[in-house]
Motif scaffolding. Structure first.
Motif, mmCIF file in Angstrom:
data_model
loop_
_atom_site.group_PDB
_atom_site.id
_atom_site.type_symbol
_atom_site.label_atom_id
_atom_site.label_comp_id
_atom_site.label_asym_id
_atom_site.label_seq_id
_atom_site.Cartn_x
_atom_site.Cartn_y
_atom_site.Cartn_z
ATOM 1 N N GLY A 127 0.868 -1.198 -0.041
ATOM 2 C CA GLY A 127 0.178 0.085 -0.112
ATOM 3 C C GLY A 127 0.729 1.077 0.143
ATOM 4 N N GLU A 128 1.842 1.228 0.778
ATOM 5 C CA GLU A 128 2.927 2.400 0.726
ATOM 6 C C GLU A 128 3.416 2.558 -0.443
ATOM 7 N N LEU A 129 3.873 1.678 -1.366
ATOM 8 C CA LEU A 129 4.592 1.674 -2.460
ATOM 9 C C LEU A 129 3.411 2.171 -3.476
ATOM 10 N N GLN A 130 2.371 1.633 -3.595
ATOM 11 C CA GLN A 130 1.218 2.427 -4.517
ATOM 12 C C GLN A 130 0.970 3.596 -4.145
ATOM 13 N N ALA A 131 1.102 4.210 -2.900
ATOM 14 C CA ALA A 131 0.624 5.496 -2.577
ATOM 15 C C ALA A 131 1.890 6.485 -3.108
ATOM 16 N N GLU A 132 3.234 5.805 -2.832
ATOM 17 C CA GLU A 132 4.412 6.701 -3.358
ATOM 18 C C GLU A 132 4.375 6.699 -4.923
ATOM 19 N N GLU A 133 3.888 5.785 -5.588
ATOM 20 C CA GLU A 133 3.878 5.751 -7.137
ATOM 21 C C GLU A 133 2.841 6.795 -7.368
ATOM 22 N N GLU A 134 1.800 6.733 -6.916
ATOM 23 C CA GLU A 134 0.515 7.667 -7.177
ATOM 24 C C GLU A 134 0.882 9.080 -6.874
ATOM 25 N N SER A 135 1.748 9.441 -5.983
ATOM 26 C CA SER A 135 2.181 10.559 -5.603
ATOM 27 C C SER A 135 3.218 11.232 -6.489
ATOM 28 N N ALA A 136 4.174 10.251 -7.002
ATOM 29 C CA ALA A 136 5.115 10.612 -8.146
ATOM 30 C C ALA A 136 4.421 10.815 -9.348
ATOM 31 N N ARG A 137 3.236 10.154 -9.680
ATOM 32 C CA ARG A 137 2.661 10.344 -10.855
ATOM 33 C C ARG A 137 2.209 11.731 -10.960
ATOM 34 N N THR A 138 1.463 11.979 -9.835
ATOM 35 C CA THR A 138 0.847 13.282 -9.505
ATOM 36 C C THR A 138 1.578 14.469 -9.753
ATOM 37 N N GLY A 139 3.062 14.126 -9.013
ATOM 38 C CA GLY A 139 3.930 15.194 -9.263
ATOM 39 C C GLY A 139 4.418 15.520 -10.468
ATOM 40 N N ALA A 140 4.891 14.388 -11.128
ATOM 41 C CA ALA A 140 5.255 14.692 -12.514
ATOM 42 C C ALA A 140 4.278 15.209 -13.585
ATOM 43 N N ALA A 141 2.900 15.006 -13.459
ATOM 44 C CA ALA A 141 1.886 15.866 -14.090
ATOM 45 C C ALA A 141 1.884 17.426 -13.777
ATOM 46 N N ALA A 142 2.111 17.695 -12.437
ATOM 47 C CA ALA A 142 1.953 18.843 -12.210
ATOM 48 C C ALA A 142 3.200 19.648 -12.740
ATOM 49 N N GLU A 143 4.210 19.014 -12.501
ATOM 50 C CA GLU A 143 5.602 19.697 -13.169
ATOM 51 C C GLU A 143 5.401 20.069 -14.783
ATOM 52 N N ALA A 144 4.986 18.772 -15.613
ATOM 53 C CA ALA A 144 4.638 18.898 -16.714
ATOM 54 C C ALA A 144 3.783 20.017 -17.408
ATOM 55 N N LYS A 145 2.616 20.063 -16.419
ATOM 56 C CA LYS A 145 1.538 21.226 -16.871
ATOM 57 C C LYS A 145 2.253 22.682 -16.715
ATOM 58 N N GLN A 146 3.150 22.739 -15.526
ATOM 59 C CA GLN A 146 3.712 23.881 -15.362
ATOM 60 C C GLN A 146 4.735 24.227 -16.530
#
Length: 270
Positions: free
Chosen positions: A84-103
């Motif tokens: 569960g922790e690994l999945q949460a970290e992966e989701e957080s990483a994907r969200t962060g990457a998407a935000a950086e790409a949008k910026q």
């Protein structure tokens, strides 16, 4: 046959709680049956019958199994938590990457827009500067030729009236009228109307009379393009900052402001 019966003991490893319960029930039933048989066969005078029963030993290692099950459950719980922790970290990483790409995309779009706005502003400034220069040149030509405000009279009026009457006719190289002219053919015909004979070609016409400044033009003056004595084009100044000339095959004979095609110089023959 001996009066003492022995029941053999069958000892097997316990496989499950249900099998143990069945075996215990079977043993109890056997004991009850033997007890009843002994009672029925015994007589008052008979000797006591002694029966030896060997009960099966039930070896239940429940503590070990429970401990193993608890350990397995704990391991599964820890594995699920880690997953569960690994999945949460992966989701957080994907969200962060998407935000950086949008910026990054928004920054690139803003930079492109700013650059386009800067270029558009520079182009507008260039057009405005060119328009101001053209307007100033036009005003200068009109002011320079505005020294004569009265209508042309005499020979000058005859020349001006003639060339204006030819506006709209065709330009044909070598033509001298009356339905078409080239530049020097029109000038020659106009001066002939005033009783003045001029050479046929523009080079010779630009060498006639006396030179005058473009700021002191009068109606009837001959305008030339090129250098005096070797001009490649001529026209007639008609006053008000305008001239009439046989320009080229596409325009024919037209009346234009001096700013349309500013001449090099002028001569006065009258």
């Amino acid at each position: 046959m001996s009066h003492t019966a022995h029941i053999p003991s069958h000892r097997k490893p316990r496989r499950s709680a249900s099998k143990l319960a069945v075996r215990a029930g079977v043993a109890g039933g056997v004991l009850s049956t033997l007890a009843m048989a002994g009672t029925a066969s015994a007589s008052p005078a008979a000797e006591p019958v002694t029966e030896t029963l060997e009960m099966p030993v039930l070896n239940l290692d429940l503590a070990a199994e429970v401990s193993s099950a608890v350990t397995t459950a704990a391991d599964n719980t820890r594995a699920a938590a880690v997953n569960g922790e690994l999945q949460a970290e992966e989701e957080s990483a994907r969200t962060g990457a998407a935000a950086e790409a949008k910026q990054a995309k928004e920054a690139a779009e803003k930079k492109a827009k700013d650059e386009a706005d800067r270029k558009a502003e520079a182009e507008r400034a260039t057009r405005n500067a060119a328009r101001t220069t053209l307007q100033n040149a036009s005003a200068s030509g009109e002011m320079g030729s505005g020294t004569v405000t009265a209508p042309a009279t005499g020979s000058a009026a005859a020349i001006v009236n003639f060339v204006r009457a030819q506006v709209g006719k065709a330009y044909i190289s070598g033509a001298t009228g009356p339905s078409a002219y080239d530049c020097s053919g029109l000038v020659q015909a106009a001066y002939r109307k005033a009783g003045i004979s001029l050479p046929r070609v523009s080079q010779d016409q630009s060498a006639e009379g006396t030179s005058v400044s473009l700021s002191a033009l009068q109606p009837g003056d001959i305008l030339y393009w090129g250098s005096r004595g070797s001009a490649y084009h001529v026209a007639i100044y008609v006053g008000g900052g305008k001239f009439v000339g046989a320009q080229n095959p596409s325009t024919g004979i037209v009346e234009r402001n001096l700013s349309y095609d500013r001449p090099t110089g002028a001569v006065r023959v009258l």
